[in-house]
Scaffold this active site. Sequence first.
Site, PDB file in Angstrom:
ATOM      1  N   SER A   1     -20.263  12.715 -49.447  1.00 48.67           N
ATOM      2  CA  SER A   1     -19.769  11.353 -49.405  1.00 48.67           C
ATOM      3  C   SER A   1     -20.825  10.323 -49.324  1.00 48.67           C
ATOM      4  O   SER A   1     -21.812  10.300 -48.497  1.00 48.67           O
ATOM      5  CB  SER A   1     -18.925  11.108 -48.319  1.00 48.67           C
ATOM      6  OG  SER A   1     -18.439   9.787 -47.929  1.00 48.67           O
TER       7      SER A   1
ATOM      8  N   LYS B   1     -18.218  12.207 -54.012  1.00 53.06           N
ATOM      9  CA  LYS B   1     -17.236  10.983 -53.556  1.00 53.06           C
ATOM     10  C   LYS B   1     -18.057   9.637 -53.369  1.00 53.06           C
ATOM     11  O   LYS B   1     -19.126   9.863 -52.793  1.00 53.06           O
ATOM     12  CB  LYS B   1     -16.396  11.397 -52.359  1.00 53.06           C
ATOM     13  CG  LYS B   1     -15.841  10.276 -51.731  1.00 53.06           C
ATOM     14  CD  LYS B   1     -14.874  10.829 -50.612  1.00 53.06           C
ATOM     15  CE  LYS B   1     -15.217   9.949 -49.178  1.00 53.06           C
ATOM     16  NZ  LYS B   1     -14.306  10.444 -48.121  1.00 53.06           N
TER      17      LYS B   1
ATOM     18  N   LYS C   1     -18.122   5.659 -52.241  1.00 50.91           N
ATOM     19  CA  LYS C   1     -17.639   4.876 -51.540  1.00 50.91           C
ATOM     20  C   LYS C   1     -17.442   3.512 -52.568  1.00 50.91           C
ATOM     21  O   LYS C   1     -18.365   3.222 -53.102  1.00 50.91           O
ATOM     22  CB  LYS C   1     -18.309   4.412 -50.343  1.00 50.91           C
ATOM     23  CG  LYS C   1     -18.457   5.392 -49.319  1.00 50.91           C
ATOM     24  CD  LYS C   1     -16.919   5.833 -48.452  1.00 50.91           C
ATOM     25  CE  LYS C   1     -17.130   6.637 -47.535  1.00 50.91           C
ATOM     26  NZ  LYS C   1     -15.718   6.995 -46.579  1.00 50.91           N
TER      27      LYS C   1
ATOM     28  N   ASP D   1     -13.373   6.704 -52.650  1.00 50.69           N
ATOM     29  CA  ASP D   1     -12.753   6.337 -51.521  1.00 50.69           C
ATOM     30  C   ASP D   1     -13.062   4.817 -51.005  1.00 50.69           C
ATOM     31  O   ASP D   1     -14.255   4.392 -50.883  1.00 50.69           O
ATOM     32  CB  ASP D   1     -13.526   7.138 -50.207  1.00 50.69           C
ATOM     33  CG  ASP D   1     -12.870   6.912 -49.008  1.00 50.69           C
ATOM     34  OD1 ASP D   1     -11.927   6.328 -48.784  1.00 50.69           O
ATOM     35  OD2 ASP D   1     -13.480   7.723 -47.968  1.00 50.69           O
TER      36      ASP D   1
ATOM     37  N   GLU E   1      -9.234   7.437 -52.835  1.00 51.50           N
ATOM     38  CA  GLU E   1      -8.846   7.781 -51.621  1.00 51.50           C
ATOM     39  C   GLU E   1      -8.791   6.363 -50.889  1.00 51.50           C
ATOM     40  O   GLU E   1      -9.445   5.458 -50.947  1.00 51.50           O
ATOM     41  CB  GLU E   1      -9.917   8.666 -50.828  1.00 51.50           C
ATOM     42  CG  GLU E   1      -9.845   8.678 -49.332  1.00 51.50           C
ATOM     43  CD  GLU E   1     -11.041   9.492 -48.971  1.00 51.50           C
ATOM     44  OE1 GLU E   1     -11.712  10.397 -49.510  1.00 51.50           O
ATOM     45  OE2 GLU E   1     -11.019   9.735 -47.723  1.00 51.50           O
TER      46      GLU E   1
ATOM     47  N   ASP F   1      -6.313   8.839 -46.184  1.00 51.98           N
ATOM     48  CA  ASP F   1      -7.354   9.210 -45.100  1.00 51.98           C
ATOM     49  C   ASP F   1      -6.773   8.485 -44.086  1.00 51.98           C
ATOM     50  O   ASP F   1      -5.756   9.116 -43.229  1.00 51.98           O
ATOM     51  CB  ASP F   1      -8.754   9.039 -45.517  1.00 51.98           C
ATOM     52  CG  ASP F   1      -9.782   9.401 -44.494  1.00 51.98           C
ATOM     53  OD1 ASP F   1      -9.128   9.631 -43.430  1.00 51.98           O
ATOM     54  OD2 ASP F   1     -10.709   9.085 -44.577  1.00 51.98           O
TER      55      ASP F   1
ATOM     56  N   LYS G   1      -8.288  15.029 -41.646  1.00 49.34           N
ATOM     57  CA  LYS G   1      -9.351  15.118 -40.537  1.00 49.34           C
ATOM     58  C   LYS G   1      -8.578  15.539 -39.088  1.00 49.34           C
ATOM     59  O   LYS G   1      -7.588  14.628 -38.620  1.00 49.34           O
ATOM     60  CB  LYS G   1      -9.799  13.750 -40.291  1.00 49.34           C
ATOM     61  CG  LYS G   1     -10.715  13.171 -41.566  1.00 49.34           C
ATOM     62  CD  LYS G   1     -11.279  11.874 -41.388  1.00 49.34           C
ATOM     63  CE  LYS G   1     -12.104  11.655 -42.767  1.00 49.34           C
ATOM     64  NZ  LYS G   1     -12.399  10.229 -42.538  1.00 49.34           N
TER      65      LYS G   1
ATOM     66  N   GLY H   1     -14.400  14.185 -43.269  1.00 54.77           N
ATOM     67  CA  GLY H   1     -15.619  14.412 -42.381  1.00 54.77           C
ATOM     68  C   GLY H   1     -15.702  12.886 -41.698  1.00 54.77           C
ATOM     69  O   GLY H   1     -15.554  12.129 -42.183  1.00 54.77           O
TER      70      GLY H   1
HETATM   71  O1  OSB Z   1     -13.504   7.468 -45.003  1.00 60.12           O
HETATM   72  O2  OSB Z   1     -14.026   9.665 -45.292  1.00 60.12           O
HETATM   73  C1  OSB Z   1     -14.355   8.395 -44.768  1.00 60.12           C
HETATM   74  C2  OSB Z   1     -17.321   8.891 -42.568  1.00 60.12           C
HETATM   75  C3  OSB Z   1     -17.068   8.176 -41.409  1.00 60.12           C
HETATM   76  C4  OSB Z   1     -15.705   7.412 -41.439  1.00 60.12           C
HETATM   77  C5  OSB Z   1     -14.753   7.299 -42.474  1.00 60.12           C
HETATM   78  C6  OSB Z   1     -15.221   8.313 -43.557  1.00 60.12           C
HETATM   79  C7  OSB Z   1     -16.642   8.813 -43.512  1.00 60.12           C
HETATM   80  C8  OSB Z   1     -17.053   9.783 -44.823  1.00 60.12           C
HETATM   81  C9  OSB Z   1     -18.145  10.661 -44.649  1.00 60.12           C
HETATM   82  O3  OSB Z   1     -16.897   9.444 -45.789  1.00 60.12           O
HETATM   83  C10 OSB Z   1     -18.028  12.010 -44.747  1.00 60.12           C
HETATM   84  C11 OSB Z   1     -18.948  13.029 -44.137  1.00 60.12           C
HETATM   85  O4  OSB Z   1     -18.921  13.402 -42.895  1.00 60.12           O
HETATM   86  O5  OSB Z   1     -20.073  13.379 -44.791  1.00 60.12           O
HETATM   87 MG    MG Z   2     -12.033   8.209 -46.204  1.00 62.39          MG
END
Ligand code: OSB
Ligand code: MG
Length: 371
Positions: A137, A163, A165, A190, A215, A240, A264, A292
């Site tokens: 991510s 992925k 952001k 995401d 996402e 999510d 999660k 994650g």
């Molecule tokens: O939206 O998936 C998410 C990390 C913290 C809070 C929300 C998200 C995330 C990530 C990181 O996208 C995923 C990772 O742990 O590598």
């Molecule tokens: Mg997410």
Amino acid sequence: MTVQPEVVEGHVVELPLRRPFVTSFGEERTKRALLVRLAGDGVEGWGECVAGAGPWFSAETVETAQHVIREFALPLLRRRGWPAPGELGARLAPIRGHPMAKAGLEAAAWDLDCRARGVPLWEVLGGERREVEAGVSLGIESSLGELLEQVTAAVEHGYRRVKLKIKPGWDVEPVAAVRDRYPDLLLSVDANAAYTLDDASRLEELAVYDLLMIEQPLTFDDLVGHARLAGRLRSRLCLDESITSPHRAWEALELGACAIINIKQGRVGGPVAAVAVHDLARKRGVPVWCGGMLETGVGRALNVALATLPGFSLPGDISATERYWEEDVAKPHFRLTERGTVAVPVGPGLGVEVDRSRLEETRVALWTEKV
Ligand code: OSB
Ligand code: MG
């Protein structure tokens, strides 16, 4: 036969991230995590509460989780004797919300129980594979050049899915640039709830880049909005933030609010709830993957264990420890195999050990309660 824990401890640790992680809801430079330790009968179990330092991803924080665990959850668990790990969630049901607080306790209870019995947690949960597919991510960067550098590093390491952001102002351009450079990459985005239904046409521009999914485009509690949006986009939607319980997952699927679910365990209330979401999605043929929350090795081990279940058919946000920080509180570190996977630890429980000296180095708060 369940081990009766004698003490519960809360360890708050802070780990400096190698690289600031920027999302539509904020920037994280240091990971603050609550680790729950249960000990009894000469055995210990660890669980990570995935609540953030602030209420930006969800309403819970590291502080609210400790308050709920100490003032409300532990009294409920003491009242009728410590339950088997599979019963813990039901016993905590009188507490409304606070899934991450409950999950931190439940995770530690599973680790304790499995260690006492000498069995790996992934097997107990119904896992079927010895390695899980890893994705990354990537946060919002200050330029397309820096983003492309991050994507290139991830692709060269062998990650199976990238992925990105996104947020308004950082969406079509970065996606187009990455897709142009990597035509065959398994790619998703995401938004962390940064858009509204009025942005539907902007989001529809992403369809030509062949995304695996979009996402959480809309706000956390808007299932109806996501269902409407799904009807206006060619890309598949994944939820999510919106999926906060197995029941909410059922509502989302009934409404057609998503075609894929990011599971999660902390966000849905713990390992048992996560398995319930998995089972529900699997019955309906809906793919799931393991999300994650920048977990330490303790939480990462639980994510890996869950991702061994058969319905986890897409690569997860399960990356190697070295992507996050130099040295974790748990050992061994998770490494990426040459197949772009992470191996499932072989030991009992979570299969990782908390490193006492690293724990003490990174710890900023500690409390102990008798059970
Ligand atoms: O939206 O998936 C998410 C990390 C913290 C809070 C929300 C998200 C995330 C990530 C990181 O996208 C995923 C990772 O742990 O590598
Ligand atoms: Mg997410």
